[in-house]
Motif scaffolding. Structure first.
Motif, PDB file in Angstrom:
ATOM      1  N   GLU A 163      51.470  37.125  38.895  1.00 37.87           N
ATOM      2  CA  GLU A 163      50.056  37.334  38.572  1.00 37.87           C
ATOM      3  C   GLU A 163      49.237  37.762  39.781  1.00 37.87           C
ATOM      4  N   ARG A 164      49.727  37.481  40.972  1.00 37.50           N
ATOM      5  CA  ARG A 164      48.988  37.870  42.172  1.00 37.50           C
ATOM      6  C   ARG A 164      48.993  39.378  42.379  1.00 37.50           C
ATOM      7  N   ARG A 165      49.843  40.080  41.654  1.00 42.56           N
ATOM      8  CA  ARG A 165      49.897  41.535  41.769  1.00 42.56           C
ATOM      9  C   ARG A 165      49.145  42.240  40.648  1.00 42.56           C
ATOM     10  N   ILE A 166      48.393  41.495  39.854  1.00 43.08           N
ATOM     11  CA  ILE A 166      47.607  42.065  38.757  1.00 43.08           C
ATOM     12  C   ILE A 166      46.138  41.757  39.010  1.00 43.08           C
ATOM     13  N   HIS A 167      45.299  42.777  39.084  1.00 40.08           N
ATOM     14  CA  HIS A 167      43.890  42.584  39.434  1.00 40.08           C
ATOM     15  C   HIS A 167      42.991  43.245  38.389  1.00 40.08           C
ATOM     16  N   ALA A 168      41.999  42.514  37.916  1.00 42.91           N
ATOM     17  CA  ALA A 168      40.991  43.090  37.026  1.00 42.91           C
ATOM     18  C   ALA A 168      39.906  43.729  37.880  1.00 42.91           C
ATOM     19  N   ILE A 169      39.817  45.049  37.817  1.00 38.50           N
ATOM     20  CA  ILE A 169      38.818  45.792  38.601  1.00 38.50           C
ATOM     21  C   ILE A 169      38.022  46.648  37.612  1.00 38.50           C
ATOM     22  N   ARG A 170      36.824  46.209  37.303  1.00 36.06           N
ATOM     23  CA  ARG A 170      36.025  46.921  36.308  1.00 36.06           C
ATOM     24  C   ARG A 170      35.678  48.333  36.789  1.00 36.06           C
TER      25      ARG A 170
END
Length: 391
Positions: A163-170
C-alpha cells in the motif's frame, strides 16, 4: 528532474486522459522539470501545435489504443527509455503499463503509472491479469498514482501490492477556467435568449446513459411547476450512444421543461456559459459494466468558474465536489436530485456560499500541486493562504 511521459491519448483528441497528460506535463515544466512527451498523432499533422508546446512532443503513428498495438508500444517505449538518463518514466494511462514494465531493465528511473478508475475493472480478465503478472507491471519498482481516494481503494481491492506504493493524488484544474477574457454574463444570456430572471443550470458531458441526463430530466419534472418553469437547462457535449440520444430527445420534447441541447462547443464558449449560469449539474450513474467515475474533472472546471455543483455521490466524485462546501451530493435517485435542485435554485445565499467554496476548492487543486505531488517536485512559495495550507 528529467521525466519521460507516455500517453495513449493526447491533443488534438479531447478527453480526460489527454487533458491529464498535457496539464501535468505543463505544470512539471513550470516547476523546473524537463519533460519529454510521447503521444499518438491520430493520423494528423500536429507539428505546428507541437512546436508551440513548452516541452518536446514525440509522436507515433496511431490513435485510440487496441490490443494489437501493444507490441509496437513495447518497442516504442524501449527506444525512448534508452534514449536519455530519465529520473522518472511515467505511464499516464494503462496502455503503457506493460511497455514501461518491460523496459525497466534499460533504466534506473522511478517507474510511475497513473490509474484513472475504469481500467482497473477492465484488467480483471484472466488474460490481462496474466499479462500484468508476467510483465511485472506492478512489481516492486512501480509506484501507482490514483486520481482519487476511490480509485486508490479500488486498485487496492484488485491488486495485492504494498500500500505504500499506491498514492491518491487528485487531479488539477487549469487557470483557464478561472481567468481569461470571458464575455459578459448578460450578453451571453441574451445571445441564448435567456432572460435575466431565469435560473440557469448547465451540464457538460458526452450524452451517454452513464452520465445520467435522463435522471436529471426526471428530477426537473418532479419540481413544483412554478419553480420548474423558471429553470433553463443547458446541455453541452457531443452525442454518444445514438439510441440513448434519441430517447433523451423524446423525453425532452414531452417534459414541459426548458432544455437546450447545445452540442459540442469550444472551451471558450463553455467558460462563457459557466459565467452566465447559476449552478452545474451532472448526475452520473453507476454501471454494471465496470465503468466508473474515477474523479470528475468537469466539476472542478465549473467550480473554478464560480459554479457550485449538484452531483451523484458515486466513484471519486466526492474528491471533486466537497459535499456542503463546493456543491451538493446525492444518491443517483430522481427524488433526491430534485430535492437538491430545489434547494440550490430557491436559495441564492446557498448558491453564493457554495460558489465561494467551489472557487476555493479549485484553487486548492491546481495542476502545479498535482505535478509536485506526483513527481516529488519542490513548489515555490504558495500564492495564497489556501495553497499554503494544501502544499
Amino acid at each position: 528532474m528529467n521525466i519521460l511521459l507516455l500517453s495513449s491519448e493526447y491533443a488534438p483528441m479531447r478527453g480526460g486522459i489527454g487533458t491529464y497528460a498535457r496539464e501535468i506535463a505543463v505544470a512539471a515544466t513550470q516547476l523546473g522539470a524537463r519533460v519529454t512527451m510521447v503521444a499518438p498523432n491520430y493520423g494528423k499533422d500536429t507539428s505546428e501545435a507541437d512546436r508551440a508546446s513548452p516541452f518536446p512532443v514525440h509522436r507515433f503513428n496511431g490513435g485510440l489504443h487496441s490490443a494489437r498495438d501493444l507490441p509496437a508500444k513495447v518497442l516504442l517505449t524501449r527506444s525512448h527509455v534508452g534514449a536519455a538518463p530519465f529520473d522518472v518514466v511515467h505511464a499516464a494511462d494503462w496502455p503503457f503499463f506493460i511497455p514501461v514494465a518491460l523496459a525497466r531493465s534499460r533504466t534506473p528511473a522511478r517507474l510511475l503509472m497513473t490509474v484513472h478508475g475504469t481500467e482497473i475493472n477492465e484488467t480483471q480478465t484472466a488474460s490481462k491479469r496474466l499479462a500484468i503478472r508476467f510483465s511485472g507491471a506492478f512489481g516492486p519498482r512501480t509506484e501507482i498514482a490514483a486520481n482519487s481516494r476511490f480509485t486508490r481503494d479500488l486498485f487496492r481491492t484488485k491488486f495485492d501490492i504494498d500500500e505504500r506504493r499506491i498514492h491518491a493524488i487528485r487531479l488539477g484544474v487549469s487557470a483557464f477556467w478561472s481567468g481569461g477574457a470571458r464575455n459578459d454574463r448578460a450578453a451571453v444570456r441574451a445571445r441564448h435568449e435567456i432572460g435575466p430572471d431565469r435560473i440557469v443550470m448547465v451540464t457538460v458531458a458526452r450524452i451517454t446513459r452513464r452520465k445520467g441526463h435522463h435522471l436529471t430530466l426526471e428530477a426537473l419534472a418532479r419540481l413544483p411547476a412554478e419553480l420548474r418553469q423558471r429553470i433553463t437547462w443547458l446541455i453541452v457535449g457531443p452525442e454518444g450512444e445514438a439510441q440513448y440520444v434519441n430517447e433523451l430527445r423524446s423525453l425532452i420534447n414531452t417534459s414541459q421543461c426548458d432544455v437546450r441541447l447545445l452540442g459540442a462547443i469550444s472551451d471558450e464558449e463553455i467558460r462563457d456559459l459557466y459565467g452566465a449560469a447559476d449552478f452545474f449539474c451532472l448526475t452520473g450513474l453507476p454501471e454494471s459494466s465496470g465503468r466508473v467515475e474515477g474523479f470528475g474533472l468537469v466539476y472542478l472546471e465549473a467550480g473554478a468558474s464560480g459554479l457550485p455543483s449538484i452531483a451523484s455521490d458515486i466513484g471519486g466524485v466526492p474528491d471533486a465536489v466537497l459535499a456542503g462546501e463546493s456543491g451538493l451530493l446525492a444518491q443517483p435517485q430522481a427524488e433526491m436530485v430534485a430535492s437538491l435542485i430545489q434547494q440550490i435554485a430557491e436559495n441564492s445565499d446557498l448558491r453564493v456560499r457554495l460558489a465561494a467554496g467551489a472557487r476555493a476548492h479549485a484553487r486548492d487543486l491546481s495542476w502545479e500541486r498535482c505535478a509536485a505531488e506526483t513527481y516529488r517536485l519542490p513548489r515555490p512559495q504558495a500564492a495564497s493562504p489556501l495553497e499554503a495550507l494544501s502544499a
